[in-house]
Motif scaffolding. Structure first.
Motif, PDB file in Angstrom:
ATOM      1  N   ARG A   3      -0.632  11.834  -0.862  1.00 47.53           N
ATOM      2  CA  ARG A   3      -0.337  13.219  -0.814  1.00 47.53           C
ATOM      3  C   ARG A   3       0.198  13.941  -2.123  1.00 47.53           C
ATOM      4  O   ARG A   3      -0.074  14.791  -2.783  1.00 47.53           O
ATOM      5  CB  ARG A   3      -0.097  14.064   0.460  1.00 47.53           C
ATOM      6  CG  ARG A   3      -1.075  14.037   1.578  1.00 47.53           C
ATOM      7  CD  ARG A   3      -0.463  14.683   2.785  1.00 47.53           C
ATOM      8  NE  ARG A   3      -1.156  14.078   3.879  1.00 47.53           N
ATOM      9  CZ  ARG A   3      -0.506  13.276   4.924  1.00 47.53           C
ATOM     10  NH1 ARG A   3       0.842  12.792   4.657  1.00 47.53           N
ATOM     11  NH2 ARG A   3      -1.040  12.915   5.892  1.00 47.53           N
ATOM     12  N   GLN A   4       1.431  13.330  -2.435  1.00 49.08           N
ATOM     13  CA  GLN A   4       2.010  13.918  -3.629  1.00 49.08           C
ATOM     14  C   GLN A   4       1.384  13.519  -4.730  1.00 49.08           C
ATOM     15  O   GLN A   4       1.506  14.287  -5.849  1.00 49.08           O
ATOM     16  CB  GLN A   4       3.563  13.198  -3.595  1.00 49.08           C
ATOM     17  CG  GLN A   4       4.536  13.786  -2.496  1.00 49.08           C
ATOM     18  CD  GLN A   4       5.694  12.982  -2.297  1.00 49.08           C
ATOM     19  OE1 GLN A   4       5.945  11.882  -3.085  1.00 49.08           O
ATOM     20  NE2 GLN A   4       6.673  13.425  -1.467  1.00 49.08           N
ATOM     21  N   ARG A   5       0.766  12.581  -4.948  1.00 45.90           N
ATOM     22  CA  ARG A   5       0.162  12.215  -6.147  1.00 45.90           C
ATOM     23  C   ARG A   5      -1.099  13.099  -6.501  1.00 45.90           C
ATOM     24  O   ARG A   5      -1.419  13.205  -7.627  1.00 45.90           O
ATOM     25  CB  ARG A   5      -0.375  10.626  -6.090  1.00 45.90           C
ATOM     26  CG  ARG A   5       0.269   9.591  -6.594  1.00 45.90           C
ATOM     27  CD  ARG A   5      -0.227   8.362  -6.868  1.00 45.90           C
ATOM     28  NE  ARG A   5       0.305   7.456  -6.281  1.00 45.90           N
ATOM     29  CZ  ARG A   5       0.061   6.213  -5.609  1.00 45.90           C
ATOM     30  NH1 ARG A   5      -1.256   6.056  -6.024  1.00 45.90           N
ATOM     31  NH2 ARG A   5       0.942   5.519  -5.137  1.00 45.90           N
ATOM     32  N   HIS A   6      -1.675  13.523  -5.447  1.00 43.42           N
ATOM     33  CA  HIS A   6      -3.082  14.371  -5.387  1.00 43.42           C
ATOM     34  C   HIS A   6      -2.899  15.721  -5.008  1.00 43.42           C
ATOM     35  O   HIS A   6      -3.699  16.043  -4.044  1.00 43.42           O
ATOM     36  CB  HIS A   6      -4.063  13.740  -4.911  1.00 43.42           C
ATOM     37  CG  HIS A   6      -4.295  12.012  -5.374  1.00 43.42           C
ATOM     38  ND1 HIS A   6      -5.184  11.961  -6.413  1.00 43.42           N
ATOM     39  CD2 HIS A   6      -4.175  11.014  -4.527  1.00 43.42           C
ATOM     40  CE1 HIS A   6      -5.163  10.448  -6.715  1.00 43.42           C
ATOM     41  NE2 HIS A   6      -4.525   9.935  -5.613  1.00 43.42           N
ATOM     42  N   THR A   7      -1.977  16.290  -5.818  1.00 42.04           N
ATOM     43  CA  THR A   7      -1.789  17.601  -5.209  1.00 42.04           C
ATOM     44  C   THR A   7      -2.944  18.648  -5.584  1.00 42.04           C
ATOM     45  O   THR A   7      -2.908  19.871  -5.062  1.00 42.04           O
ATOM     46  CB  THR A   7      -0.170  18.230  -5.614  1.00 42.04           C
ATOM     47  OG1 THR A   7      -0.349  18.105  -7.077  1.00 42.04           O
ATOM     48  CG2 THR A   7       0.882  17.450  -5.103  1.00 42.04           C
TER      49      THR A   7
ATOM     50  N   LEU B 139       0.896  -1.208  -0.027  1.00 41.10           N
ATOM     51  CA  LEU B 139       0.033   0.003  -0.009  1.00 41.10           C
ATOM     52  C   LEU B 139       0.964   1.220   0.008  1.00 41.10           C
ATOM     53  O   LEU B 139       1.809   1.433   0.726  1.00 41.10           O
ATOM     54  CB  LEU B 139      -0.822  -0.023   1.180  1.00 41.10           C
ATOM     55  CG  LEU B 139      -2.045  -1.193   1.284  1.00 41.10           C
ATOM     56  CD1 LEU B 139      -2.738  -1.154   2.699  1.00 41.10           C
ATOM     57  CD2 LEU B 139      -2.895  -0.831   0.186  1.00 41.10           C
ATOM     58  N   PRO B 140       0.416   2.324  -0.703  1.00 39.43           N
ATOM     59  CA  PRO B 140       1.394   3.618  -0.704  1.00 39.43           C
ATOM     60  C   PRO B 140       1.289   4.249   0.679  1.00 39.43           C
ATOM     61  O   PRO B 140       0.369   4.070   1.368  1.00 39.43           O
ATOM     62  CB  PRO B 140       0.650   4.509  -1.760  1.00 39.43           C
ATOM     63  CG  PRO B 140      -0.872   4.084  -1.878  1.00 39.43           C
ATOM     64  CD  PRO B 140      -0.546   2.423  -1.428  1.00 39.43           C
TER      65      PRO B 140
END
Length: 171
Positions: free
Chosen positions: A65-69, A58-59
């Motif tokens: 948070r970095q993926r969905h800025t 799992l991430p």
């Protein structure tokens, strides 16, 4: 004597199904008493690491948070206060109220009808009626857009603007 006859009949009726079962062919399926060997399940031993090589981890929260800025703002955050620009904001226009009182709806000769009361009196309207041209019940510029019998409502369209007005049936 009567009691003995009853007992004999009872025994005869009780034994008759057993006698019938004894006659005839043996059953086609045989009953075996041998059991298969029990299946030995291999359970992981405690304190021994489990092989996770085939699984995707799992991430971490930081990776998410970095993926969905660029996500949507927090729906639970307070609304932003509008910056005062000196112009007064105009409130949205409320839809106009129905100029008629809807008293009933029906389908007559496969045509929906709305029964209304207004300043000009009482009567019936059907889709396509135009105020001032085909009926005096409606003001000039109003047209009957629809009579929805199942929803018990009358929908009017104001000519130039195309704004819709809905009249509902209230008991």
């Amino acid at each position: 004597m009567a009691a003995q006859t009853r007992v004999r009949r009872l025994l005869l009726f009780a034994l008759l199904p057993m006698l019938a079962a004894c006659q005839g062919e043996p059953p086609a399926v045989g009953i075996t008493t041998q059991q298969e060997a029990p299946v030995a399940w291999s359970l992981p031993e405690p304190n021994r690491p489990v092989d996770l090589s085939g699984l995707t981890r799992l991430p971490t929260p930081d990776a998410l948070r970095q993926r969905h800025t660029t996500s949507r703002p927090d729906p639970f955050a307070p609304l932003p206060v509008a910056v005062a620009t000196g112009e007064t904001a105009t409130p949205p226009a409320e839809p106009p109220s129905c100029p008629l009182r809807l008293t009933g709806v029906a389908v007559l000769n496969d045509q929906p009808q709305a029964f209304v009361e207004g300043e000009a009196g009482a009567g019936s309207l059907q889709p396509g009626d135009v105020g001032g041209a085909s009926t005096d019940l409606l003001a000039d510029g109003l047209q009957v857009a629809a009579v929805e019998v199942s929803e018990q409502r009358l929908v009017l369209r104001h000519g130039p603007s195309g704004m819709m007005v809905t009249c509902r049936l209230f008991p």
